[in-house]
Design a protein around this motif. Structure first.
Motif, mmCIF file in Angstrom:
data_model
loop_
_atom_site.group_PDB
_atom_site.id
_atom_site.type_symbol
_atom_site.label_atom_id
_atom_site.label_comp_id
_atom_site.label_asym_id
_atom_site.label_seq_id
_atom_site.Cartn_x
_atom_site.Cartn_y
_atom_site.Cartn_z
ATOM 1 N N ALA A 180 14.509 -11.708 19.277
ATOM 2 C CA ALA A 180 13.268 -12.454 19.515
ATOM 3 C C ALA A 180 12.144 -12.495 17.878
ATOM 4 O O ALA A 180 11.445 -13.526 17.131
ATOM 5 C CB ALA A 180 13.266 -13.596 19.608
ATOM 6 N N SER A 181 11.922 -11.161 18.021
ATOM 7 C CA SER A 181 10.599 -10.481 17.572
ATOM 8 C C SER A 181 11.404 -10.503 15.867
ATOM 9 O O SER A 181 10.304 -9.722 15.240
ATOM 10 C CB SER A 181 9.860 -9.707 18.297
ATOM 11 O OG SER A 181 10.805 -8.587 18.152
ATOM 12 N N ALA A 182 12.384 -9.781 15.669
ATOM 13 C CA ALA A 182 12.236 -9.609 14.163
ATOM 14 C C ALA A 182 12.193 -10.136 12.971
ATOM 15 O O ALA A 182 13.380 -11.872 13.744
ATOM 16 C CB ALA A 182 14.408 -9.452 13.979
ATOM 17 N N GLY A 183 11.513 -10.175 12.683
ATOM 18 C CA GLY A 183 11.302 -11.025 11.446
ATOM 19 C C GLY A 183 9.671 -11.943 11.557
ATOM 20 O O GLY A 183 9.106 -12.730 11.059
ATOM 21 N N ASN A 184 9.122 -11.629 13.238
ATOM 22 C CA ASN A 184 7.581 -12.411 13.703
ATOM 23 C C ASN A 184 7.373 -11.005 13.998
ATOM 24 O O ASN A 184 6.623 -11.339 15.052
ATOM 25 C CB ASN A 184 8.255 -13.307 14.387
ATOM 26 C CG ASN A 184 7.086 -13.971 14.965
ATOM 27 O OD1 ASN A 184 6.171 -14.275 13.831
ATOM 28 N ND2 ASN A 184 6.680 -14.754 16.567
ATOM 29 N N GLN A 185 6.898 -9.706 12.944
ATOM 30 C CA GLN A 185 6.189 -8.963 13.864
ATOM 31 C C GLN A 185 4.632 -9.493 14.190
ATOM 32 O O GLN A 185 4.226 -8.500 14.633
ATOM 33 C CB GLN A 185 6.467 -8.096 12.695
ATOM 34 C CG GLN A 185 8.385 -7.123 12.774
ATOM 35 C CD GLN A 185 8.320 -6.340 14.102
ATOM 36 O OE1 GLN A 185 10.027 -5.889 14.231
ATOM 37 N NE2 GLN A 185 7.374 -5.284 14.220
ATOM 38 N N ALA A 186 4.253 -10.493 13.038
ATOM 39 C CA ALA A 186 2.646 -10.175 13.697
ATOM 40 C C ALA A 186 3.021 -12.016 13.212
ATOM 41 O O ALA A 186 1.699 -12.318 12.778
ATOM 42 C CB ALA A 186 1.566 -9.756 12.284
ATOM 43 N N GLY A 187 3.668 -12.725 13.759
ATOM 44 C CA GLY A 187 3.328 -13.950 13.908
ATOM 45 C C GLY A 187 3.673 -14.709 12.890
ATOM 46 O O GLY A 187 2.752 -15.804 12.872
ATOM 47 N N GLY A 188 3.917 -13.819 11.514
ATOM 48 C CA GLY A 188 4.101 -15.109 11.262
ATOM 49 C C GLY A 188 2.692 -14.541 9.566
ATOM 50 O O GLY A 188 3.111 -15.451 8.436
ATOM 51 N N ARG A 189 2.256 -14.009 10.227
ATOM 52 C CA ARG A 189 0.972 -13.215 9.163
ATOM 53 C C ARG A 189 1.442 -12.340 8.776
ATOM 54 O O ARG A 189 2.505 -11.165 8.898
ATOM 55 C CB ARG A 189 -0.321 -13.372 10.223
ATOM 56 C CG ARG A 189 -0.444 -14.167 10.823
ATOM 57 C CD ARG A 189 -2.094 -13.377 10.982
ATOM 58 N NE ARG A 189 -2.884 -13.003 9.915
ATOM 59 C CZ ARG A 189 -4.240 -13.226 9.862
ATOM 60 N NH1 ARG A 189 -5.225 -14.124 10.325
ATOM 61 N NH2 ARG A 189 -5.269 -12.281 8.647
ATOM 62 N N VAL A 190 1.169 -11.719 7.284
ATOM 63 C CA VAL A 190 1.530 -10.474 6.610
ATOM 64 C C VAL A 190 1.244 -9.439 7.503
ATOM 65 O O VAL A 190 -0.634 -9.187 7.847
ATOM 66 C CB VAL A 190 0.879 -10.222 5.347
ATOM 67 C CG1 VAL A 190 1.136 -8.768 4.210
ATOM 68 C CG2 VAL A 190 1.266 -11.374 4.419
ATOM 69 N N ALA A 191 1.796 -8.121 7.495
ATOM 70 C CA ALA A 191 1.374 -6.751 8.069
ATOM 71 C C ALA A 191 1.340 -6.199 8.052
ATOM 72 O O ALA A 191 1.265 -4.813 7.944
ATOM 73 C CB ALA A 191 2.208 -7.519 9.951
ATOM 74 N N PHE A 192 2.484 -6.199 6.305
ATOM 75 C CA PHE A 192 2.673 -4.707 5.827
ATOM 76 C C PHE A 192 2.138 -5.629 4.375
ATOM 77 O O PHE A 192 2.478 -6.030 3.701
ATOM 78 C CB PHE A 192 4.484 -4.690 5.276
ATOM 79 C CG PHE A 192 4.924 -4.497 7.784
ATOM 80 C CD1 PHE A 192 4.914 -3.772 8.265
ATOM 81 C CD2 PHE A 192 5.688 -5.550 7.797
ATOM 82 C CE1 PHE A 192 5.054 -3.389 9.175
ATOM 83 C CE2 PHE A 192 6.383 -5.696 8.778
ATOM 84 C CZ PHE A 192 6.215 -4.760 9.981
ATOM 85 N N PHE A 193 1.275 -4.106 3.514
ATOM 86 C CA PHE A 193 1.068 -4.067 2.761
ATOM 87 C C PHE A 193 1.713 -2.784 1.600
ATOM 88 O O PHE A 193 0.931 -2.195 1.997
ATOM 89 C CB PHE A 193 -0.102 -3.932 2.931
ATOM 90 C CG PHE A 193 -0.808 -4.586 3.924
ATOM 91 C CD1 PHE A 193 -1.648 -6.550 2.890
ATOM 92 C CD2 PHE A 193 -0.836 -4.965 4.773
ATOM 93 C CE1 PHE A 193 -2.031 -7.594 3.601
ATOM 94 C CE2 PHE A 193 -1.537 -6.357 5.771
ATOM 95 C CZ PHE A 193 -2.045 -7.431 5.267
ATOM 96 N N LEU A 194 2.434 -3.087 0.346
ATOM 97 C CA LEU A 194 2.648 -2.653 -0.242
ATOM 98 C C LEU A 194 2.184 -1.957 -1.829
ATOM 99 O O LEU A 194 2.183 -2.932 -2.171
ATOM 100 C CB LEU A 194 4.132 -2.368 -0.906
ATOM 101 C CG LEU A 194 5.254 -1.299 -1.299
ATOM 102 C CD1 LEU A 194 5.207 -0.574 -0.156
ATOM 103 C CD2 LEU A 194 6.858 -2.949 -1.367
ATOM 104 N N ASP A 195 1.260 -0.690 -1.430
ATOM 105 C CA ASP A 195 0.597 -0.748 -2.559
ATOM 106 C C ASP A 195 1.161 0.724 -3.844
ATOM 107 O O ASP A 195 1.439 1.064 -3.287
ATOM 108 C CB ASP A 195 -0.865 0.297 -2.016
ATOM 109 C CG ASP A 195 -2.250 0.578 -2.642
ATOM 110 O OD1 ASP A 195 -2.349 -0.757 -3.533
ATOM 111 O OD2 ASP A 195 -3.171 1.099 -3.335
ATOM 112 N N VAL A 196 1.125 -0.533 -4.804
ATOM 113 C CA VAL A 196 1.462 0.169 -6.258
ATOM 114 C C VAL A 196 0.612 0.585 -6.857
ATOM 115 O O VAL A 196 -0.343 -0.038 -6.833
ATOM 116 C CB VAL A 196 2.723 -0.738 -7.078
ATOM 117 C CG1 VAL A 196 3.722 -0.913 -5.237
ATOM 118 C CG2 VAL A 196 1.789 -1.831 -6.889
#
Length: 131
Positions: free
Chosen positions: A68-84
């Motif tokens: 149930a937590s797959a895809g909902n790691q942070a309750g719908g908020r952005v939790a991961f930031f890919l810096d380029v």
């Protein structure tokens, strides 16, 4: 002290490896047999972004609660930031790789940003320097 790994719950190890290595360009840095706390077999799967930094531990869901937590790691908020370093080429490469962007690129005071989701629905920010 440094943050070494962050866990992402996924539904399938191989599907996750494919997304992170082919679509995002991460390196598969470890894929080893392991055991759950109660002795059942699992895998220890780690992917690392190009250039190093904090790695992701890809954890295949074990049981209903984890699934149930797959895809909902942070309750719908952005939790991961890919810096380029170069936003536009990175954005185009991800679009070409089939990554689903839910928000188009925009400029914020902290840089260029676009929001995409991984195959499980976790929102990510792609962030680069302001133009």
């Amino acid at each position: 002290m440094r943050l070494d790994k962050v866990t992402i719950v996924v539904d399938d190890y191989d599907r996750a490896i494919g997304f992170f290595t082919r679509a995002l360009g991460f390196e598969l840095t470890e894929d080893s047999p392991s055991l759950t706390n109660d002795g059942r077999p699992k895998r220890w799967v780690v992917v690392t972004p190009p250039g190093g930094g904090t790695s992701l531990l890809l954890a295949q869901a074990d049981g209903e609660r984890q699934a149930a937590s797959a895809g909902n790691q942070a309750g719908g908020r952005v939790a991961f930031f890919l810096d380029v370093d170069d936003f536009n080429p990175a954005y185009q490469r991800l679009v070409s790789a089939g990554v689903t962007f839910t928000k188009p690129p925009r400029t914020e005071p902290y840089g260029r940003i676009a929001v995409f989701t991984d195959p499980w629905g976790n929102p990510w920010d792609l962030i680069g320097p302001a133009e």
